[in-house]
Design an enzyme around this catalytic site. Structure first.
Site, mmCIF file in Angstrom:
data_model
loop_
_atom_site.group_PDB
_atom_site.id
_atom_site.type_symbol
_atom_site.label_atom_id
_atom_site.label_comp_id
_atom_site.label_asym_id
_atom_site.label_seq_id
_atom_site.Cartn_x
_atom_site.Cartn_y
_atom_site.Cartn_z
ATOM 1 N N GLU A 1 0.861 -1.199 0.000
ATOM 2 C CA GLU A 1 0.000 0.000 0.000
ATOM 3 C C GLU A 1 0.893 1.243 0.000
ATOM 4 O O GLU A 1 1.941 1.251 0.654
ATOM 5 C CB GLU A 1 -0.830 -0.028 1.300
ATOM 6 C CG GLU A 1 -1.654 1.213 1.556
ATOM 7 C CD GLU A 1 -2.250 1.234 2.990
ATOM 8 O OE1 GLU A 1 -1.578 0.778 3.942
ATOM 9 O OE2 GLU A 1 -3.388 1.712 3.132
ATOM 10 N N ASN B 1 -6.879 6.338 -1.736
ATOM 11 C CA ASN B 1 -5.820 5.370 -1.433
ATOM 12 C C ASN B 1 -6.077 4.194 -2.381
ATOM 13 O O ASN B 1 -7.015 3.426 -2.178
ATOM 14 C CB ASN B 1 -5.922 4.946 0.048
ATOM 15 C CG ASN B 1 -4.781 4.047 0.469
ATOM 16 O OD1 ASN B 1 -4.112 3.446 -0.365
ATOM 17 N ND2 ASN B 1 -4.580 3.932 1.769
ATOM 18 N N LYS C 1 -9.360 1.945 -2.098
ATOM 19 C CA LYS C 1 -9.588 1.372 -0.752
ATOM 20 C C LYS C 1 -10.961 1.767 -0.210
ATOM 21 O O LYS C 1 -11.289 2.969 -0.128
ATOM 22 C CB LYS C 1 -8.480 1.864 0.181
ATOM 23 C CG LYS C 1 -8.494 1.278 1.583
ATOM 24 C CD LYS C 1 -7.240 1.773 2.316
ATOM 25 C CE LYS C 1 -7.086 1.223 3.704
ATOM 26 N NZ LYS C 1 -5.824 1.690 4.335
ATOM 27 N N GLU D 1 -6.214 8.739 7.580
ATOM 28 C CA GLU D 1 -6.728 8.354 6.258
ATOM 29 C C GLU D 1 -8.111 8.935 5.991
ATOM 30 O O GLU D 1 -8.423 9.303 4.864
ATOM 31 C CB GLU D 1 -6.755 6.832 6.123
ATOM 32 C CG GLU D 1 -5.370 6.248 5.981
ATOM 33 C CD GLU D 1 -5.394 4.811 5.503
ATOM 34 O OE1 GLU D 1 -6.010 4.522 4.484
ATOM 35 O OE2 GLU D 1 -4.776 3.969 6.182
ATOM 36 N N CYS E 1 -4.842 -2.973 2.642
ATOM 37 C CA CYS E 1 -4.604 -2.933 4.085
ATOM 38 C C CYS E 1 -5.836 -3.240 4.933
ATOM 39 O O CYS E 1 -6.241 -4.382 5.050
ATOM 40 C CB CYS E 1 -3.984 -1.587 4.468
ATOM 41 S SG CYS E 1 -3.276 -1.669 6.124
ATOM 42 N N ASN F 1 0.243 -1.115 5.310
ATOM 43 C CA ASN F 1 1.130 -0.435 6.265
ATOM 44 C C ASN F 1 0.414 -0.558 7.595
ATOM 45 O O ASN F 1 -0.559 0.167 7.841
ATOM 46 C CB ASN F 1 1.231 1.064 5.969
ATOM 47 C CG ASN F 1 2.069 1.405 4.761
ATOM 48 O OD1 ASN F 1 3.231 1.752 4.879
ATOM 49 N ND2 ASN F 1 1.466 1.341 3.587
HETATM 50 N N1 CDT Z 1 -3.093 1.389 6.537
HETATM 51 C C1 CDT Z 1 -4.077 0.742 7.205
HETATM 52 O O1 CDT Z 1 -5.167 0.547 6.710
HETATM 53 N N2 CDT Z 1 -3.789 0.334 8.455
HETATM 54 C C2 CDT Z 1 -4.757 -0.316 9.295
HETATM 55 C C3 CDT Z 1 -4.472 -0.011 10.695
HETATM 56 C C4 CDT Z 1 -5.155 1.163 11.098
HETATM 57 S S1 CDT Z 1 -5.198 1.362 12.759
HETATM 58 C C5 CDT Z 1 -3.561 1.670 13.190
HETATM 59 C C6 CDT Z 1 -4.788 -1.823 9.213
HETATM 60 O O2 CDT Z 1 -5.885 -2.368 9.228
HETATM 61 O O3 CDT Z 1 -3.753 -2.458 9.209
#
Ligand code: CDT
Length: 365
Positions: free
Chosen positions: A54, A123, A141, A161, A210, A235
């Site tokens: 991502e 995203n 996303k 985000e 993600c 991430n």
């Molecule tokens: N980038 C991303 O979507 N990260 C989310 C964590 C968000 S809460 C720290 C994930 O689901 O991994």
């Protein structure tokens, strides 16, 4: 050659190109050079498809509070009037390199898209086919985590985000990747010609990003389109009790183990329940002091992990897979056409949040 179901094999050599940290000060050129090295390694190992994480070209900028001007530097323009993302200057070199090596690419990026009266910010990820030298599919996303307003607690991990991106609006479009499988069946050419068997055409792929991997709905949408492989770049913050539901009382090491466990549980469970492979690829390590989990894994449709990263750095994780292995799940335990009961699933689309059953009366037992 046949598999246990006496079907022709559908062999594919795939890789997850895990990226170590990308710091705020790192240049785009330096990131591209790292991606080229991973692609070159993939080429030397005869890999056909490489998945990058991502927001692969930059640091995970949603952890920083920025104004609009600062933020613009992190987005890549995807303008259909000017060749789309294929020609976007900060990303084009990656596609050029992949084309020259004949490797397909899944990659995440921050998308800036013209809307007519301005721009939309998403995203996003794309699937690039080297054989046809074009982007076959784009995904935006859907499940954006985090908050619009930054947390006030000192030291809190920010996740902005919801502030920086619009919700994905393209749904979960599965697609066929051209030219990867030998002898893939094509559409019936005319009357009287046999209709190709399910699971015999060109490879069917889907994309998630993600946080999407924690939500069953996206996976099932791909399952319902016969997806054989789902890509998911991520991430994931190693310690974020405000956001991830890990207890604030546990130490950082235990918290990270828990985050890693939930990551694998989501990928393995959903791959199994939709009878598809998944390639789940991290950006990981300490980015400007902020810790991201690793856990890059390639998962079989039976839920087992086939290959896994062993570092928190740039690392290529390779697996030889047979998409024909999806047939067992798709035709037996998860033969959707035989066993699903969508008339009983209305709450899934009617409700967004929880609607609890009515409270019991005071004298209720
Ligand atoms: N980038 C991303 O979507 N990260 C989310 C964590 C968000 S809460 C720290 C994930 O689901 O991994």
């Amino acid at each position: 050659m046949t598999n246990t179901n006496q079907r022709p094999k559908r062999p594919l050599r795939v890789a997850a190109a895990q990226l170590g940290p990308i710091h705020l000060a790192d240049s785009r050129e330096s990131v591209l050079q790292r991606m080229f090295r991973l692609l070159d390694q993939a080429s030397a190992s005869r890999v056909q498809v490489v998945a990058f994480p991502e927001l692969a070209f930059t640091t995970f900028f949603p952890r920083h509070l920025m104004d609009h001007t600062e933020l613009e530097a992190y987005f890549d323009l995807d303008d259909p009037q000017n060749g789309g993302l294929r020609q976007s200057p900060g990303i084009k070199p990656l596609f050029d390199h992949a084309r020259d090596l004949g490797i397909d690419v899944y990659v995440g990026y921050a998308e800036k898209a013209p809307t007519g009266d301005g721009f939309g910010y998403y995203n996003s990820s794309v699937y690039y086919s080297a054989r046809s030298d074009r982007i076959v599919q784009k995904y935006r996303k859907v499940h954006l985590p985090g908050v619009v307003e930054p947390f006030k607690q000192p030291g809190a991990t920010q996740q902005l985000e919801k502030r920086y991106f619009s919700n994905g609006d393209l749904g979960f479009p599965a697609f066929r990747a051209p030219g990867l499988l030998p002898n893939a069946a094509k559409t019936a050419a005319g009357p009287g010609e046999a209709i190709p068997l399910e699971g015999s055409g060109d490879a069917i792929f889907g994309m998630l990003i993600c946080n999407d991997r924690r939500w069953a709905e996206g996976w099932r949408s791909y399952g319902l389109q016969g997806a054989e492989l789902v890509f998911c770049g991520y991430n994931t913050t190693a310690y974020a009790p405000q956001l991830l539901g890990t207890s604030e009382d546990i130490d950082r090491k235990t918290a990270e183990e828990e985050v890693l466990f939930h990551h694998k549980l989501s990928c393995q469970g959903n791959s199994y329940m939709n009878a598809c492979f998944s390639v789940n690829v991290a950006k990981c390590g300490l980015e400007d002091g902020h810790s991201l989990i690793s856990g890059t894994i390639i998962v079989h449709p039976n839920g087992h992990i086939l290959a896994e990263a062993s570092t928190k750095e740039d690392e290529l994780v390779i697996a030889n897979i047979d998409l024909g292995d999806c047939r067992r799940g798709k035709e037996k335990t998860f033969a959707f056409a035989k066993h699903r009961r969508p008339d009983q699933y209305r709450m899934i689309t009617d409700y967004t949040g929880v609607v609890e059953p009515k409270m019991l009366a005071a004298d209720g037992i």
